[in-house]
Structures are given as C-alpha cells and as structure tokens.
Design a protein around this motif. Structure first.
Motif, short mmCIF file in Angstrom:
data_model
loop_
_atom_site.label_atom_id
_atom_site.label_comp_id
_atom_site.label_asym_id
_atom_site.label_seq_id
_atom_site.Cartn_x
_atom_site.Cartn_y
_atom_site.Cartn_z
N LEU A 1 -47.83 -9.21 0.49
CA LEU A 1 -46.82 -8.33 -0.09
C LEU A 1 -47.20 -6.86 0.13
O LEU A 1 -46.34 -6.02 0.44
CB LEU A 1 -46.66 -8.62 -1.58
CG LEU A 1 -45.98 -9.95 -1.91
CD1 LEU A 1 -46.09 -10.23 -3.41
CD2 LEU A 1 -44.51 -9.94 -1.49
N ARG B 1 -45.05 -4.04 2.19
CA ARG B 1 -44.65 -2.73 1.66
C ARG B 1 -45.08 -1.61 2.61
O ARG B 1 -44.33 -0.65 2.82
CB ARG B 1 -45.26 -2.53 0.27
CG ARG B 1 -44.68 -3.45 -0.79
CD ARG B 1 -45.17 -3.07 -2.19
NE ARG B 1 -44.74 -4.06 -3.16
CZ ARG B 1 -45.50 -5.07 -3.60
NH1 ARG B 1 -46.74 -5.20 -3.14
NH2 ARG B 1 -45.03 -5.93 -4.48
N ASP C 1 -39.22 -16.02 -3.02
CA ASP C 1 -39.88 -15.28 -4.10
C ASP C 1 -40.35 -13.91 -3.62
O ASP C 1 -40.20 -12.90 -4.32
CB ASP C 1 -41.08 -16.08 -4.63
CG ASP C 1 -40.67 -17.34 -5.38
OD1 ASP C 1 -39.49 -17.43 -5.77
OD2 ASP C 1 -41.53 -18.21 -5.56
N ALA C 2 -40.92 -13.88 -2.42
CA ALA C 2 -41.41 -12.61 -1.87
C ALA C 2 -40.25 -11.65 -1.58
O ALA C 2 -40.35 -10.45 -1.85
CB ALA C 2 -42.21 -12.87 -0.60
N GLU D 1 -39.14 -9.59 -4.42
CA GLU D 1 -39.95 -8.40 -4.70
C GLU D 1 -39.76 -7.32 -3.64
O GLU D 1 -39.71 -6.13 -3.96
CB GLU D 1 -41.43 -8.78 -4.77
CG GLU D 1 -41.77 -9.72 -5.93
CD GLU D 1 -43.27 -9.87 -6.11
OE1 GLU D 1 -43.98 -8.85 -5.93
OE2 GLU D 1 -43.72 -10.99 -6.41
N TYR E 1 -37.70 -2.94 -3.01
CA TYR E 1 -38.60 -1.92 -2.49
C TYR E 1 -38.06 -1.37 -1.17
O TYR E 1 -38.05 -0.14 -0.96
CB TYR E 1 -40.00 -2.50 -2.28
CG TYR E 1 -41.02 -1.48 -1.84
CD1 TYR E 1 -41.65 -0.66 -2.77
CD2 TYR E 1 -41.34 -1.32 -0.49
CE1 TYR E 1 -42.58 0.30 -2.38
CE2 TYR E 1 -42.27 -0.37 -0.08
CZ TYR E 1 -42.88 0.44 -1.03
OH TYR E 1 -43.80 1.39 -0.63
#
Length: 265
Positions: free
Chosen positions: A70, A74, A111-112, A115, A119
């Motif tokens: 993750l 980012r 799920d990832a 998140e 972003y």
C-alpha cells in the motif's frame, strides 16, 4: 518500455524527432533518471505523459507485506501526479506463495482499492486495473479478464478506479468486446494499449509481445471496439520484446510509429 534501451533524454529526443507527443512511462526508468528531472524533461519537451506503470501487487496475506504494498502504491500515485498523468496502471499481483485461493486474492485487491482509490482521487489520479492473460494468473496477476477487472472496479467510483484495455492480454476472449462496451458505458476505460500476439512464444513468456502487425491480432478491430465504447484518449504501444530491445532504440521507435499508422489508423 517498448524502447527501454533508450535513456530518458534519448527517449524524449527521439519522440521529438518523430513528432510523437504522448508517452507512457514506467516507474523504474523514471526513478533512474529522477522523478523531478523526468517531470521537467517531458514538460519542457511538450510531451504529455499518458500513464504511469505500474502500481499493484496487492494480494499479500502478511500484514507487513500488505502495508509495504500500500505504501508503494501511494508513492506511485505521488509519482503519477508529479509527472502530470491522470492514470496509474495496476498489475494486481499473483497468488501468495503456497496459496491456491484465487477468490481470496481478488478480495484483497478490492480491500486495497478501497484504501487507494480515495488517495488517488485526492491527487487527481485514476487507477486502471489491467487484466493479464491467464498464463500470468499464478505469479503476476489474478485478474485475467476484463469482466473480472470490471467486477472489481465497479465497486468504486469511475473517477477512482477503471480498467486498462490491452490487446495482448484480452484478444483471445470472445466476451471482451461486450466488456469493453460495459467499461465504456461506465466511463471506466482509462487507457488502451496495443501489442501483438506472435507464436511460438519465447521461453521467457513475459517478453513475448510482438510488434504490431507481426501476429494474430486485428488492431483496427480492437481500436473500433474502444472507440465505439466512447474512448477518445491516447493509444499506447507497449512491447516487451528481447529482440526489439537488442536493436537501436530510435529505429524501433520509428518502426513502431510506422506500424501504428499501417495497422491501427
């Protein structure tokens, strides 16, 4: 990546000579030249960065490995924003070592994305899930079809998550044209890539993408599908090919431009 033998300045110079105004970049050569230096180089040359490749590899079970993935994604979003591109291509990742649970791996990708999507949106970047040919499902990408990619993407807003349409990976799938229409209707075709399928495949299958026009794929047919679905963005040619990489990069780039005109225009 089609001409990875060229340095970043050489690539930009060759694009200028050929009148190429768009370029898709990979993170490794960008990092080798320097993110800020690359951003300035392409900006000063008037080049538009169409996509950055790649993020992804989001299937880890171990919490520490998941956190690392993750964090890397980012960073990839940050890099895409710095380069001025709106699209980060995702190669989702294969099965973790010892696992046979495809369904579980795909859920971890979802799920990832839950998140990473917000972003990316906050940085003006869209995520583009790329389905890879099923031969890569075990070690590289458990998302093998456009339908599977869309089933994941449609859990999130289209301005956060869409798909990559790559001829090399989907040409064999007779449901793909309908899935392209589905993706277009939802505004989820974030990039379109061309590469041909040639046989016999090389021993290193990953580097077996053929120069357009050398293989089995009707490029105009697939271009017609994405255009009918409403896609008006740039079309990338992305070739992993040891034979092409062994040649003069400027010659390969010029050949690729000619092949695009001959087989896709």
């Amino acid at each position: 990546m089609t001409v990875k033998q060229l340095s970043m300045p050489e690539l930009v110079d060759a694009c200028g000579e050929l009148g190429v105004t768009n370029v898709g970049l990979w993170r490794e050569p960008v990092q080798a030249h320097g993110l800020e230096a690359t951003a300035k180089l392409v900006r000063d040359a008037g080049l538009t960065v169409t996509t950055l490749c790649r993020g992804g590899f989001l299937t880890a079970v171990d919490p520490g490995e998941r956190a690392k993935a993750l964090a890397d994604n980012r960073r990839a979003v940050d890099e895409a924003a710095a380069l001025g591109t709106e699209v980060l291509v995702l190669v989702s990742g294969g099965l973790p070592a010892g696992s046979k649970d495809l369904r579980g791996a795909r859920e971890r990708i979802a799920d990832a994305l839950g998140e990473l999507g917000p972003y990316a949106e906050s940085h003006g970047v869209r995520l583009a899930i790329e389905p890879l040919h099923p031969m890569f499902a075990s070690d590289r990408c458990v998302v093998s079809t456009l339908a599977q990619a869309l089933d994941l993407a449609e859990r999130f807003p289209a301005h956060q998550v869409g798909v990559t349409v790559d001829t090399y990976h989907i040409w064999w799938d007779d449901t793909a044209p309908a899935q392209i229409a589905r993706a277009g209707a939802g505004g989820r075709i974030h990039t379109f890539q061309l590469a041909d399928w040639t046989t016999p495949l090389p021993e290193g299958v990953l580097n077996g993408r053929g120069q357009i026009g050398d293989g089995s794929i009707d490029m105009r047919e697939w271009k017609g599908y994405v255009e009918a679905a409403g896609y008006t963005g740039a079309i990338e040619v992305e070739l992993f090919n040891d034979g092409l990489w062994a040649r003069d990069g400027r010659e390969v780039l010029a050949e690729t431009a000619r092949r695009f005109v001959a087989h896709a225009m």
